[in-house]
Design a protein around this motif. Structure first.
Motif, PDB file in Angstrom:
ATOM      1  N   GLN A 112      -2.989  -2.003   8.821  1.00  0.00           N
ATOM      2  CA  GLN A 112      -2.251  -2.143   7.549  1.00  0.00           C
ATOM      3  C   GLN A 112      -2.309  -0.855   6.752  1.00  0.00           C
ATOM      4  N   ARG A 162      -9.763   7.539  -1.352  1.00  0.00           N
ATOM      5  CA  ARG A 162     -10.530   6.527  -2.072  1.00  0.00           C
ATOM      6  C   ARG A 162      -9.780   5.197  -2.142  1.00  0.00           C
ATOM      7  N   LEU A 204       0.838  -1.199   0.000  1.00  0.00           N
ATOM      8  CA  LEU A 204       0.000   0.000   0.000  1.00  0.00           C
ATOM      9  C   LEU A 204       0.871   1.246   0.000  1.00  0.00           C
ATOM     10  N   LEU A 261     -10.999   1.804  -0.356  1.00  0.00           N
ATOM     11  CA  LEU A 261     -11.198   0.626  -1.181  1.00  0.00           C
ATOM     12  C   LEU A 261     -10.409  -0.562  -0.634  1.00  0.00           C
ATOM     13  N   ALA A 262      -9.163  -0.285  -0.248  1.00  0.00           N
ATOM     14  CA  ALA A 262      -8.344  -1.365   0.307  1.00  0.00           C
ATOM     15  C   ALA A 262      -9.010  -1.943   1.539  1.00  0.00           C
ATOM     16  N   ARG A 263      -9.649  -1.062   2.330  1.00  0.00           N
ATOM     17  CA  ARG A 263     -10.309  -1.580   3.528  1.00  0.00           C
ATOM     18  C   ARG A 263     -11.541  -2.400   3.166  1.00  0.00           C
ATOM     19  N   VAL A 264     -12.271  -1.968   2.139  1.00  0.00           N
ATOM     20  CA  VAL A 264     -13.414  -2.764   1.698  1.00  0.00           C
ATOM     21  C   VAL A 264     -12.933  -4.143   1.252  1.00  0.00           C
ATOM     22  N   LEU A 265     -11.763  -4.148   0.600  1.00  0.00           N
ATOM     23  CA  LEU A 265     -11.238  -5.422   0.099  1.00  0.00           C
ATOM     24  C   LEU A 265     -10.543  -6.200   1.200  1.00  0.00           C
ATOM     25  N   GLY A 266     -10.562  -5.672   2.410  1.00  0.00           N
ATOM     26  CA  GLY A 266     -10.091  -6.478   3.526  1.00  0.00           C
ATOM     27  C   GLY A 266      -8.784  -6.071   4.161  1.00  0.00           C
ATOM     28  N   ALA A 267      -8.271  -4.862   3.859  1.00  0.00           N
ATOM     29  CA  ALA A 267      -7.074  -4.420   4.573  1.00  0.00           C
ATOM     30  C   ALA A 267      -7.502  -3.904   5.942  1.00  0.00           C
ATOM     31  N   THR A 268      -6.734  -4.217   6.977  1.00  0.00           N
ATOM     32  CA  THR A 268      -7.090  -3.758   8.323  1.00  0.00           C
ATOM     33  C   THR A 268      -6.662  -2.299   8.462  1.00  0.00           C
ATOM     34  N   PRO A 269      -7.279  -1.563   9.424  1.00  0.00           N
ATOM     35  CA  PRO A 269      -6.880  -0.169   9.626  1.00  0.00           C
ATOM     36  C   PRO A 269      -5.384  -0.057   9.909  1.00  0.00           C
TER      37      PRO A 269
END
Lengths: 595, 194, 248
Positions: free
Chosen positions: A516, A502, A412, A506-514
């Motif tokens: 990360q 954005r 990221l 999006l990364a969080r929607v796709l499953g990245a933790t806060p």
């Protein structure tokens, strides 16, 4: 009137909407204005201090110190008399008796020459009293450089060779370089007191100050027959010094300061430019969109430019005013009350001209901050500005390929950092400049420490206060640079967070933790930090050489230098922690909804 | 709109498993307008145009229709000897038939739109307090959505560029329009309720 | 409906979401209870502003409910810290948005492999899976195109492929055809039908009747609450020929 109201509303509205960004722009301008004020203030510090002081004290062209030849008859005055009639001599002062003594007071023990003086002014070498009054029995006048270095003031009690004296005055002179450029230091007492300070092992010496018809011939004079006549009158241990030599010794101190200041202010200027570029660039994205919005409702490009200009000028003026105030408060701490030349002390003054210069510089920054978005506003069509506010990030296939092999935070971070390469370069540069200055400061500090150690071993109180003063200056400059680089880092982080809203959502929607995500955002700043530290260390050593120091003699410990790398990284991580955390915590739903 | 007493009468006599004979008759006439055809040729053309909807329309339907058209003197059959073909008749239009085709093509009447009856049903249900109009709408919507689902699946199954797909698209769009109108009804009756 | 069955993938009980306070209080979602069975395609329809999207965000753990609970595959989503929610999202959920939300500077293929990379898959594995998914949505030949070079329908198909990258338990789709024209919608419908046929569980929020019609079950939502539920699966319609006007 209505248009003015509109401009006012738009300006205030925008500043309110993005308070942090506006505040950071103001902070950058404040710091730049402050350093500019400092630089200009110090520039005003007497441009020809030695010449001024020499004129004011009827400074000698040649100073001769020695003991009368044992074989010579009569008073010392008689022994030195032939000198007055030597060819080329315009006038002489003295001979004045000189006694060597140790000046002691609580915490002070330095060797000095006590020069015996009467209240009658002399034609050559009449010290200029800057505080208190002239000598009297039991009252000593202290050379200004020495008083400054020892922290002595009128009224203080001291001892010379154990005898009690009271400091009655402080004076400037050019018969020798001011302390600490020249040791032992110089004090003045009455001739009677001087006589009482002499001992059989340390008998009285005498000083004669010569004014020549042609001061430029000072060096040549010594080899003439007249000088030979003098040397017959005095014993072997004669010391003579031309005014050029005194001047160059004085300037050794002054130039070190000025060099440090000059290089420091160059670095500051570079950093300030980088800061403005970062801040202006950071505001650009949203301002482009705003411009599109204004144009869509019928604003002419000129009105748009006026709004932007008004807004930036407002910030710049506020920043310049605050900067002037802070600079004015800081200037005295840079100046040195102990300087032994006329015009150097006590405090550099801010002239009207330099104030105007600071305000102009701030204006230039504001105009620069306006021109680019305004030009862009004129160029871009309304619709494009509205629909496509942000420049789409450039695609870097290799970086994307490399980052896909890395752990998630680095993946990221690398991708976020590469979105705005110019901004990343600027941040790197600003951090590198700060690291450079700190490395130089560390090196200097180490050299000074080394000298202090050797000098304390040899029992001499030598020129460490020159080092002390320069070190103080360099560290202060370093601190200002670090603050500025820190502001840049925070600002860059902030804009990265806003730009990256954005993609991070999006990364969080796709499953990245806060975690990360915030680690990724921080990593986007740490990579420039790492590069900056790697550039800054050699650059700092280079700077030290450039400024006239010798890294080889300073021998900065390699571990200390290497420690700059983790220190820089930690500093960047700490500074960017809160914006990164805030960025990683914003509600994903809000971000995606606002599309 | 067009007085077709004779044809309507024929329909009454012999309903053909739900297919609207009127349409089949007109189409068969129109297909014969250019040149005479065998019955099986006509059936193939129709099956292609209707795609999955033409499943129930077999050759029998075509021959029955042609028989009637012949009786009504709109087509006439000619016998052609053809080895190995069960069908030896070729049909062609009469002058009256040709006129009928022209009439049909220029007729702009449109199938009766749906809303009136359902709209009145809702008004009546609300007035009489017999049923909740919103429930009626929801039920109707479910019904239409099931239909949409079927039509859509059939449409998706059609190969690209199929002419029958166009018919299915028409069905889908009409259902969509009806569903949107139902949404408006729901909004109104919900507000009226609250 | 309140009883959690064994085949239930998603179970929401008494979900509420409120915004603001006092006079400005907005009840976006009110006491919504929903069970979704494995392999089911559920459509939530309703006028815009009825709270559909908020409901979807609650179901996906993108927002926290004011009251009520969400269980996804047996774990209570609403009480988890966000890090754990993120892990669940990564493993069990796929999102599809109206605005596609593709990463602009990544190619179609790179967009699709992103979730797998975030979940810690090997770069090679992620790439292989992404290629396979792109082929499934019919975009194998567009793998190296940037989103800006793709049509809306193609972008949304890439987004669907991305949602499927980690073989999620549940796909949540928010107005997937909202930004698409009619022919792109048809492409997407085909894809939805395929997903459904393969047994993928999907909850879709839409006001597009065509998408709603692909559902097994249709839930009407008004003012933040469920007002009606229709089972479409197994329902019988009038014959197609009747709908087409071929029959009386």
């Amino acid at each position: 009137m209505g248009r003015l109201l509109l401009i006012y509303r738009l300006v205030v509205g925008d500043i309110k909407r993005r308070p942090v960004q506006s505040a950071l722009l103001a902070v950058v301008i404040v710091i730049t204005a402050t350093t500019l004020t400092l630089g200009l203030g110090l520039r005003n510090v007497a441009q020809k201090p030695f010449a001024h002081t020499r004129a004011a004290t009827r400074g000698p062209d040649i100073v001769i110190q020695g003991q009368p030849n044992r074989g010579a008859r009569g008073t010392p005055a008689r022994a030195f008399r032939p000198l007055a009639h030597a060819t080329g001599v315009a006038a002489i002062g003295g001979p004045f008796p000189l006694a060597f003594a140790r000046l002691t007071a609580p915490g002070i023990d330095v060797p000095v020459n006590a020069e015996g003086r009467t209240s009658t002014p002399t034609a050559v070498n009449q010290p200029l009293v800057t505080a208190g009054r002239w000598v009297r029995p039991g009252g000593v006048v202290i050379e200004q450089g020495l008083a400054g270095a020892l922290g002595l003031h009128v009224g203080d009690r001291i001892r010379l060779r154990g005898r009690a004296f009271r400091v009655v005055g402080i004076a400037l002179q050019t018969e020798q370089a001011f302390y600490p450029a020249c040791t032992p230091g110089l004090v003045w007492v009455t001739p009677g007191d001087a006589g009482r300070l002499a001992t059989p092992s340390d008998p009285l010496g005498y000083e004669v100050d010569v004014k020549l018809r042609h001061p430029s011939a000072a060096r040549a004079f010594w080899s003439t027959a007249a000088a030979n006549a003098f040397s017959k009158a005095a014993s072997g241990s004669t010391i003579s010094q031309s005014w050029e030599a005194i001047k160059s010794e004085d300037y050794r101190v002054v130039t070190i300061d000025q060099k440090a200041l000059l290089i420091g202010s160059w670095l500051l200027a570079l950093l300030a430019i980088a800061s403005v570029a970062i801040v202006v660039g950071g505001r650009m994205t949203e301002q482009t969109r705003r411009v599109g919005l204004l144009k869509a409702v019928g604003a002419t490009p000129r009105l748009v430019a006026v709004v932007l200009l008004a807004q930036n000028l407002l910030l710049a003026l506020a920043g310049a005013a605050a900067g002037l105030l802070v600079g004015w408060l800081l200037v005295p701490s840079f100046s040195d009350p102990g300087r032994g030349l006329l015009g150097t002390p006590p405090s550099p003054t801010l002239t009207l001209v330099s104030m105007v210069e600071v305000i102009c510089a701030a204006m230039v920054m504001a105009v620069a901050a306006t021109l680019i978005p305004a030009a862009r506003a004129a160029r871009t069509s309304t619709i494009r500005a509205l629909n496509d506010p942000a420049r789409p990030p450039k695609r870097r296939p290799r970086l994307i390929a490399i980052s896909s092999r890395l752990p998630v935070p680095l993946l990221l971070g690398l991708r976020l950092g590469s979105h705005r390469p110019r901004r990343t370069v600027l941040t790197t540069a600003s951090l590198a400049i700060a690291v450079t200055m700190i490395v130089a400061a560390v090196t200097l500090q180490h050299e000074v420490d080394l000298k202090e150690q050797t000098s304390s071993q040899s029992g001499l109180f030598i020129s460490s206060s020159i080092g002390g003063r320069v070190t103080h200056l360099v560290w202060t400059l370093g601190a200002v640079l670090v603050v500025l680089a820190g502001v840049n880092a925070i600002f860059t982080m902030w804009t990265t967070v806003i730009d990256g809203e954005r993609p991070t959502a999006l990364a969080r929607v796709l499953g990245a933790t806060p975690r990360q995500v915030s680690a990724g955002l921080t990593a986007a700043q740490l990579l420039p930090g790492l590069v900056a530290a790697c550039i800054g260390i050699p650059a700092g050593l280079g700077l030290y050489e450039l400024a006239g120091g010798h890294v080889a003699t300073a021998k900065p410990p390699i571990m200390l230098l290497l420690a700059m790398v983790p220190c820089t990284l930690i500093a960047v991580a700490v500074l960017t922690y809160f914006p990164a955390r805030a960025g990683a915590r914003r509600s994903v739903a809000d971000v995606l909804r606002s599309e | 709109m067009v007085p077709l007493g004779q044809v309507v009468q024929l329909e009454k006599i012999e309903p053909l498993q739900g297919y609207k004979l009127r349409i089949v008759q007109e189409v068969v006439l129109a297909l014969l307008a250019k040149q005479a055809s065998h019955g099986y040729q006509l059936q193939a053309r129709l099956a292609l145009a209707l795609g999955p909807l033409g499943g129930a329309l077999n050759a029998g339907h075509i021959y029955v229709t042609l028989g009637r058209l012949e009786k009504a003197d709109l087509v006439r059959a000619r016998r052609v000897d053809q080895a190995g073909r069960p069908d030896r008749k070729v049909y062609e239009l009469t002058a009256a038939g040709r006129e009928r085709v022209h009439e049909w093509l220029s007729d702009t009447s449109w199938p009766k739109p749906a809303p009136a009856e359902f709209h009145l049903k809702l008004v009546a249900a609300a007035a009489a307090g017999l049923a909740d109009p919103v429930r009626l709408i929801d039920k109707q919507r479910g019904e239409l959505l099931v239909g949409l689902r079927e039509a859509q699946r059939a449409a998706l199954a059609e190969p690209a560029g199929s002419v029958a797909g166009l018919l299915l698209e028409g069905v889908v769009l009409r259902l969509q329009a009806d569903l949107r109108w139902l949404e408006e009804c729901a909004r109104y009756w919900n507000a009226a309720k609250g | 409906m309140t009883v959690e069955s064994e085949t239930s993938v998603l179970s929401a009980q008494g979900l509420c979401k409120e915004y603001g306070k006092g006079a400005a209080l907005v009840r976006a979602v009110q006491a919504v209870t929903l069970e979704v069975e494995r392999g089911e395609l559920v459509a939530v329809v309703g006028p815009s502003g009825c709270g559909k999207s908020t409901l979807l965000h609650l179901l996906g753990g993108l927002e926290r409910p004011t009251a009520g609970s969400v269980r996804l595959g047996g774990s209570a989503l609403e009480r988890m810290p966000e890090a754990q929610q993120a892990r669940i999202r990564r493993r069990d959920l796929g999102f599809v948005f109206q605005a596609f939300h593709l990463v602009d500077e990544l190619t179609a293929l790179e967009n699709v492999e992103l979730p797998a990379l975030l979940a810690g898959a090997s770069p090679r594995g992620a790439r292989a899976r992404a290629s396979e998914l792109l082929a499934q949505v019919g975009l194998a030949d567009r793998a190296s195109h940037l989103p800006s070079a793709l049509s809306g329908g193609q972008q949304q198909r890439v987004a669907i492929a991305r949602a499927l990258a980690n073989e999620p338990l549940l796909v949540l789709a928010d107005e997937p055809t909202g930004n698409l024209d009619s022919s792109a919608t048809t492409e997407l419908l085909r894809l939805f039908e395929q997903l459904h046929a393969r047994g993928q569980t999907v909850v879709v929020v839409t006001h597009d009747e065509r998408i709603a019609a692909t559902a097994d079950r249709l839930i009407s939502m008004r003012d933040g609450a469920f007002v009606d539920e229709t089972k479409l699966a197994g329902g019988t319609a009038r014959p197609l020929s009747a709908m087409a006007g071929l029959e009386a």
